[in-house]
Design an enzyme around this catalytic site. Structure first.
Site, PDB file in Angstrom:
ATOM      1  N   GLU A   1      -0.885  -8.334   8.586  1.00 35.32           N
ATOM      2  CA  GLU A   1      -0.774  -7.196   9.509  1.00 35.32           C
ATOM      3  C   GLU A   1      -1.688  -7.372  10.726  1.00 35.32           C
ATOM      4  OE1 GLU A   1      -2.083  -3.521   7.734  1.00 35.32           O
ATOM      5  OE2 GLU A   1      -1.049  -2.331   9.253  1.00 35.32           O
TER       6      GLU A   1
ATOM      7  N   ARG B   1       0.832  -1.204   0.000  1.00 33.39           N
ATOM      8  CA  ARG B   1       0.000   0.000   0.000  1.00 33.39           C
ATOM      9  C   ARG B   1       0.873   1.264   0.000  1.00 33.39           C
ATOM     10  NH1 ARG B   1      -1.837  -1.389   5.855  1.00 33.39           N
ATOM     11  NH2 ARG B   1      -0.317  -0.269   7.108  1.00 33.39           N
ATOM     12  N   ASP B   2       0.207   2.415   0.010  1.00 29.92           N
ATOM     13  CA  ASP B   2       0.985   3.662  -0.072  1.00 29.92           C
ATOM     14  C   ASP B   2       1.601   3.999   1.283  1.00 29.92           C
ATOM     15  OD1 ASP B   2      -1.392   4.153   1.174  1.00 29.92           O
ATOM     16  OD2 ASP B   2      -1.784   6.052   0.177  1.00 29.92           O
ATOM     17  N   GLU B   3       2.523   3.165   1.694  1.00 28.31           N
ATOM     18  CA  GLU B   3       3.154   3.372   2.988  1.00 28.31           C
ATOM     19  C   GLU B   3       4.629   2.946   2.907  1.00 28.31           C
ATOM     20  OE1 GLU B   3       0.687   2.568   6.225  1.00 28.31           O
ATOM     21  OE2 GLU B   3       2.201   3.067   7.695  1.00 28.31           O
TER      22      GLU B   3
ATOM     23  N   ASP C   1       7.914  -1.987  14.296  1.00 31.68           N
ATOM     24  CA  ASP C   1       7.852  -3.268  13.600  1.00 31.68           C
ATOM     25  C   ASP C   1       9.237  -3.918  13.574  1.00 31.68           C
ATOM     26  OD1 ASP C   1       5.917  -1.277  12.842  1.00 31.68           O
ATOM     27  OD2 ASP C   1       5.169  -2.606  11.292  1.00 31.68           O
TER      28      ASP C   1
ATOM     29  N   TRP D   1       8.326   2.351  19.557  1.00 32.21           N
ATOM     30  CA  TRP D   1       8.817   2.638  18.201  1.00 32.21           C
ATOM     31  C   TRP D   1      10.176   3.326  18.321  1.00 32.21           C
ATOM     32  CZ3 TRP D   1       4.268   0.801  18.895  1.00 32.21           C
ATOM     33  CH2 TRP D   1       3.606   0.165  17.850  1.00 32.21           C
TER      34      TRP D   1
HETATM   35  C1  BGC Z   1       2.088   0.664   9.972  1.00 36.17           C
HETATM   36  C2  BGC Z   1       2.572  -0.111  11.136  1.00 36.17           C
HETATM   37  C3  BGC Z   1       3.195   0.868  12.075  1.00 36.17           C
HETATM   38  C4  BGC Z   1       2.077   1.736  12.520  1.00 36.17           C
HETATM   39  C5  BGC Z   1       2.310   2.630  13.649  1.00 36.17           C
HETATM   40  C6  BGC Z   1       1.005   1.570  10.455  1.00 36.17           C
HETATM   41  O1  BGC Z   1       0.393   2.294   9.465  1.00 36.17           O
HETATM   42  O2  BGC Z   1       1.702  -0.131   8.932  1.00 36.17           O
HETATM   43  O3  BGC Z   1       3.094  -1.291  10.937  1.00 36.17           O
HETATM   44  O4  BGC Z   1       3.967   0.358  13.055  1.00 36.17           O
HETATM   45  O5  BGC Z   1       1.449   2.400  11.466  1.00 36.17           O
HETATM   46  O6  BGC Z   1       1.335   2.379  14.483  1.00 36.17           O
END
Ligand code: BGC
Length: 945
Positions: free
Chosen positions: A796, A517-519, A526, A580
């Site tokens: 996910e 996806r657009d990410e 993660d 994070w």
């Molecule tokens: C990502 C996650 C990330 C999170 C933060 C999401 O959009 O896909 O894997 O850690 O944002 O909460």
């Protein structure tokens, strides 16, 4: 008589000393890499692996030689370095200590060692590293590209010409112009001895010399904070050049530098916004040494020619690539090409950013897959099933008699009617368009984009395709595989495979959350939870070292870490979220634990310290509630699951508890880092701070029975995993943890941060049976539930797809997200039983402690550590437990054998007590513990369960 014996003994001794050891020295690595070219580390670290058939083998001394040529390396006096015989058992992280290294140097090197009986080995095969361009002034090349002003006119013209025959929708805002081709023709008059090219781009580049692609890298240069650091690549191109006319050229595209990426939905930055530029630029320096030792240099400058109307009509990481075969220019990168219509390239000023060598494994095509089926859900719409959710692109071969527009759309799942499911891609189109030239066979293969998909929808073909026409090209950072796993439950093998595929799918120079996806960002949380699994699966040393730099580059002045790194032009402030941000401490620490990398700690220490100091400053009461950014908590925990028969509350560990646990954990790690790098004052200071956070945590959140506020599975798992509870309460807390699992009817309620930690802690505190129940469960939500729905990668969300209910919200539903795959860390540590020993980093000493359970009758696997291959294989058969292990040369293992009575343990069919090399250590909790030197062993014992 006595004299004769003495003489004989002496003779044997002399013979032993003079005789050669039969150990083999293999896998010579420099800075973790295999024969790297163009590094810019002036004190590179070397390592090697020793192999031997003889047990208990080890290194007692080593000698390294390095020289500028092979001849000199083979001589008695190598010109760069002769370490002499160094008495040491160290075979990794040996710092080069010879003549100072300068730009362009070739360094051939070899090693020999002395074994346990002080017998010298033969010299290893030689290896090589070379130095890149270390000084700014070494770079003579200029940044070149298309003239920005002219370019937009070109774009308009291009679109209108193509539209004459075939409509191509305009992509991008502003529209993405075609990829420029840049070239330079030059003459080499003398005989060539050696040629090296140093190249990079802002955007992506593909370099060609005399009609051939240089190197097998794709998507270079890789993603860094381009405003601070741009990686360049070095290739030996001696074989590409000839005396006479030669042509060097490159194609440019947008890539991470300029394309659309970032996840902010309607706020997705416009083209060029992330790094503030709409200019794709190339920088190339080709250095040709002729046999008279003169150097000719070819550099990018305005004498290069440019063509703005090539076949790549537009290319973007998210949107895909549009390729028009009719625009191909045959021979443009070959001598004698008529370039009279080409224009001169424009020069751009030098960038502020530092040029650095790429010292991580490049992104390559690492595998090719053939479709397992082709369907036609609608007339003329063909769906190719790759049989595997993969990341990369497709090569398509067609034979169309007319000019034809073929569209390839990529998706991870199918809709109910057998069409391709693309709703979860959000704004990432992942769509390639291929226009044939109508002259017979055409092959299409994009190079400047990548997609996450299992299914490819192909439309526009004039006739039904065959599966052979399409090949899935798997594209990933090409780190070596280091792990293997297999056991008697094939479902668990599938979890392991799915995890490996998700890892491969999310390694494109940064560890990303998802590839479709657009990410596709380098999300820290993660990677933090997945880092040990990643290391068990692949050699992540160079990859994570590079990413640690990205983490430092993204760190804010005030010490806050970014939630994803690199951190491009972020307007919404994704900073310092607990769990994070902590990746900035935990991931470098993992490099130390697994590879004994002290240098990363030295490099990274002050950064980690700034982060902890910031959190401390903002939270003087030591409960982390301030400066928590978006505070994702235990992301995607049970409370986010949508299902009738699953509790709606009870899964989420309260935010301040989650955050404070990470604060305590990271501070403790920081104190340990300080200790390792010899900063005793800080070690004391941060140990004290960690102790204080520990007390505050216990005082505020833990009661006298060991219950943790919130009573979640996650809360107990994290607190136990981070050793945050007083010893006397740990067993109690573990019991509460199992209660929390029973509350969910033995199902998981944990999120990203706590799932694998729950598994580890269940096993550690005596509830291995529950851990096995969770991992072997097919009930929703579980790993095997996803596998029963056909998952070939890790999802996910636990409920990404639920039978009867269908897909989760399209807004966030990736089928290739590795975080929950971190259970592989538990599988390796518990099922195979391979564990690092924190006191002896780099697997110099390690632990083998398989803990069979559930339905398993056997398991086997390996971890190829920096010291060599560790193998573990066990089975239960006819009332006996049999464990086969191999322990690499120069390491020792602590081995746990389940036994009623240690006297019953056998090794190689002999009572273990009789073994001279194996040392009995302890007998605890029905397990006999031994210290085992290198070699291969077979333990057997009557099996108790
Ligand atoms: C990502 C996650 C990330 C999170 C933060 C999401 O959009 O896909 O894997 O850690 O944002 O909460």
């Amino acid at each position: 008589m006595k004299k004769t014996i003495t003489v004989m003994l002496l003779a044997i001794l002399i013979h032993a000393c003079a005789s050669k050891s039969d150990v083999q020295i293999t896998q010579l690595r420099c800075e973790y890499l295999d024969n790297p070219l163009g590094i810019d580390e002036v004190n590179p670290r070397l390592s090697w692996i020793i192999e031997s058939v003889e047990g208990g083998q080890k290194q007692t001394a080593y000698q390294v030689m390095a020289a500028s040529t092979m001849e000199k390396l083979n001589s008695k006096n190598p010109d760069l370095w002769d370490s002499g015989k160094v008495k040491s058992d160290q075979s990794i992280q040996i710092e080069y200590n010879g003549k100072p290294l300068t730009s362009r140097m070739d360094c051939y090197w070899k090693v020999k060692i002395w074994d346990k009986k002080s017998r010298p080995s033969a010299w290893s095969d030689p290896a090589l590293w070379s130095m890149g361009l270390l000084e700014k002034t070494d770079w003579k090349a200029k940044w070149i590209g298309a003239d920005t002003n002219k370019k937009n006119e070109e774009v308009k013209k291009d679109l209108s010409t193509s539209e004459k025959h075939i409509k191509i929708e305009q992509r991008g805002d502003p529209p993405i112009p075609p990829s420029p081709l840049l070239k330079k023709s030059f003459t080499i008059k003398k005989q060539i001895k050696k040629a090296t090219v140093y190249a990079t781009a802002l955007g992506l580049y593909e370099l060609r010399i005399n009609g051939k692609k240089v190197g097998d890298y794709v998507l270079a240069p890789e993603w860094t904070d381009y405003n601070k650091r741009i990686q360049y690549q070095t290739f030996d191109v001696t074989g590409f050049l000839n005396q006479g006319e030669n042509v060097i050229g490159a194609t440019l595209a947008d890539g991470w530098y300029m394309g659309f990426f970032a996840q902010w939905g309607s706020k997705t930055p416009n083209r060029g916004e992330n790094y503030g530029s709409l200019d794709r630029k190339l920088l190339v320096q080709l250095e040709i040494v002729t046999t008279d030792d003169q150097t000719d240099t070819v550099i990018t400058d305005e004498t290069w020619q440019i063509w703005n109307d090539g076949p790549v009509r537009s290319a973007d990481m998210f949107l895909g690539e549009v390729y028009d075969t009719r625009k191909e220019i045959i021979g443009w990168d070959m001598p004698e090409f008529d370039d009279s219509e080409w224009e001169n390239a424009s020069e751009f000023p030098a960038t502020e950013a530092e040029l650095v060598a790429q010292m991580n494994e490049p992104i390559r095509i690492v595998k090719e897959l053939k479709p397992i089926a082709v369907t036609e859900p609608e007339t003329g719409t063909y769906i190719f099933d790759m049989g595997q959710n993969m990341v990369g692109w497709c090569r398509l071969m067609v034979n169309e008699p007319e000019v034809t527009k073929i569209r390839l759309r990529h998706g991870e799942m199918l809709t109910m009617d057998g069409g391709i499911y693309v709703e979860n891609l959000r704004r990432a189109k992942q769509e390639d368009i291929f226009i044939t030239n109508g002259k017979g066979e055409n092959t299409f293969e994009p190079r400047f984009t990548y997609h996450g998909f299992r299914y490819v929808e192909v439309t526009g073909l004039s006739k039904k395709p065959t599966p052979e026409m399409l090949t899935g090209m798997v594209v990933a950072s090409d780190a070596d595989l280091t792990g293997k796993f297999e056991c008697s439950n094939s479902d668990l093998n599938q979890i392991w495979k799915n995890t490996l595929w998700s890892q491969r799918g999310n390694m494109h120079s940064t560890p990303t959350d998802c590839p479709q996806r657009d990410e596709r960002m380098g999300w820290m949380g993660d990677a933090q939870v997945f880092s040990q699994t990643a290391i068990f699966n692949m050699n992540m040393a160079a990859f994570f070292s590079k990413w640690s730099q990205d983490i430092r580059d993204a760190q804010q002045e005030d010490g806050r870490y970014a939630d994803f790194c690199p951190y491009p032009n972020n307007k919404r402030e994704h900073l310092n979220s607990p769990g994070w941000a902590d990746a900035g401490v935990i991931v470098p620490w993992r490099l130390y634990q697994n590879y004994a990398d002290e240098r990363i700690l030295e490099k990274h220490y002050s950064s980690a310290k700034r982060f902890i100091d910031h959190v401390h400053l903002e939270n003087p009461d030591l409960i982390w509630t301030q400066s928590v950014g978006n505070n994702y908590g235990d992301w995607l925990n049970g409370n986010t699951i949508i299902s009738e028969d699953y509790p709606k509350t009870g899964g989420k560990v309260p935010d301040e508890i989650h955050a404070t646990m990470f604060f305590a954990h990271s501070t403790r790690i920081l104190a340990n880092m300080a200790k390792i790098i010899g900063n005793d004052e800080d070690a004391r200071k941060y140990t004290k701070l960690a102790d204080e956070i520990w007390s505050v945590f216990n005082k505020n959140f833990v009661d006298s029975t060991g219950q943790i506020k919130g009573k979640t599975q996650a809360g107990y798992a994290l607190a136990l995993n981070f050793d945050l509870l007083p010893e006397k309460l740990r067993n109690e807390a573990a019991k509460w943890m199992t209660d929390a699992v029973h509350e969910y009817d033995i199902r998981i309620s944990t999120g990203f941060q706590s799932t694998y930690r729950l598994m580890l802690e269940l096993t550690r505190w005596g509830y291995n049976d529950i851990a096995y129940q969770l991992v072997e469960s097919h009930r929703f939500p579980s790993w095997l539930y996803s596998i029963d729905q056909g998952a070939t990668t890790i999802w996910e969300r636990w409920d990404a797809y639920v039978k009867g209910r269908g897909f989760q919200s399209t807004g966030m539903n990736s089928f290739n997200h590795y975080s929950f795959g971190s259970v592989v860390e538990w599988m390796v540590k518990t099922i195979l039983g391979i564990n690092p020993d924190d006191e002896f980093p780099g697997f110099k000493k390690f632990i083998i402690h398989p803990q069979p359970g559930g339905s398993l009758e056997w398991a086997k696997g390996e971890y190829n550590s920096i010291h060599g291959k560790i193998e573990s294989e066990w089975k239960t058969e006819n009332g006996r437990f049999k464990l086969n292990i191999s322990v690499p040369v120069n390491t020792t293992a602590k081995v746990y054998i389940p036994a009623k009575d240690p006297d019953l343990v056998m090794e190689s069919n002999k009572p273990i007590k009789k073994s001279k090399s194996i040392q009995f250590l302890d007998f605890v909790n029905s397990e006999a513990v031994y210290v085992v030197p290198s070699g291969k062993y077979e333990f057997t014992v009557p099996y108790i369960r």
